[in-house]
Design an enzyme around this catalytic site. Structure first.
Site: not given
Ligand code: IMP
Length: 176
Positions: A43, A102, A130, A164
């Site tokens: 990522g 997350d 988040k 992506r």
């Protein structure tokens, strides 16, 4: 089930400005220190590549890739290195570059594992957070954007390996 790109949450220009701001702060804070920008694959590959280039010729980069073990259906947070550092991090200042925090479980375990390797310091730089999803405590030293609890893609983040390479961050919508 198929997935489609929905609302754009963060534009390409907003990301560009934020990356420049973070690069300036990191360069200032680590001036004269033996910094290793460490991207967590997959990522972080886009973020790390833009961040490192915004920092200039001196920036040194590495990549790691990890898997998380499951505890039933939930990730236990326990991790395994699929790709470890390519060089010794002992005595170096490691800045972990992540796409998104997350629950925080992965990063909190990752930081503990890296500390066992004897670096001078380990800090986190994340493009997105988040906060409403947090389960494990993690300290994010450099943050791009806080976002609501929605599944997002683009700028390195995927949904089943798709999206992506979008230049912006958008919400994913399920169809079917
Ligand atoms: P956690 O903080 O341990 O829960 O896991 C963080 C990882 O979950 C990230 O590195 C991403 O790979 C993945 N992830 C969490 N939220 C999203 C999202 O909205 N889009 C894409 N990947 C996500």
């Amino acid at each position: 089930m198929s997935y489609e790109i929905g609302e754009v949450l963060i534009t390409e220009d907003e990301i560009k400005a934020k990356v420049a701001e973070i690069a300036k702060a990191v360069s200032r804070d680590y001036k004269g220190k033996n910094l290793l920008l460490t991207g967590v694959l997959k990522g972080a590959f886009v973020f790390l590549s833009d961040l490192s280039r915004a920092m200039g010729a001196e920036a040194q980069v590495d990549f790691i890739k990890i898997s998380t073990y499951k505890d039933g259906t939930r990730p236990s947070g326990e991790i395994r290195f699929d790709l470890d550092f390519s060089s010794d991090v002992h005595g170096r200042h490691v800045l972990l570059v992540e796409d998104i925090v997350d629950t925080g479980r992965t990063l909190s375990h990752l930081v503990k594992e890296i500390k066992k390797k004897g670096p001078a310091s380990v800090k986190i730089c994340a493009l997105l957070d988040k906060p409403s999803r947090r389960e494990a405590e993690v300290e994010v030293a450099y943050l791009g954007f806080s976002i609501p609890d929605r599944f997002v893609v683009g700028y390195g983040l995927d949904c089943a390996e798709k999206f992506r390479c979008l230049p912006y961050i958008a919400v994913v919508e399920e169809r079917g």
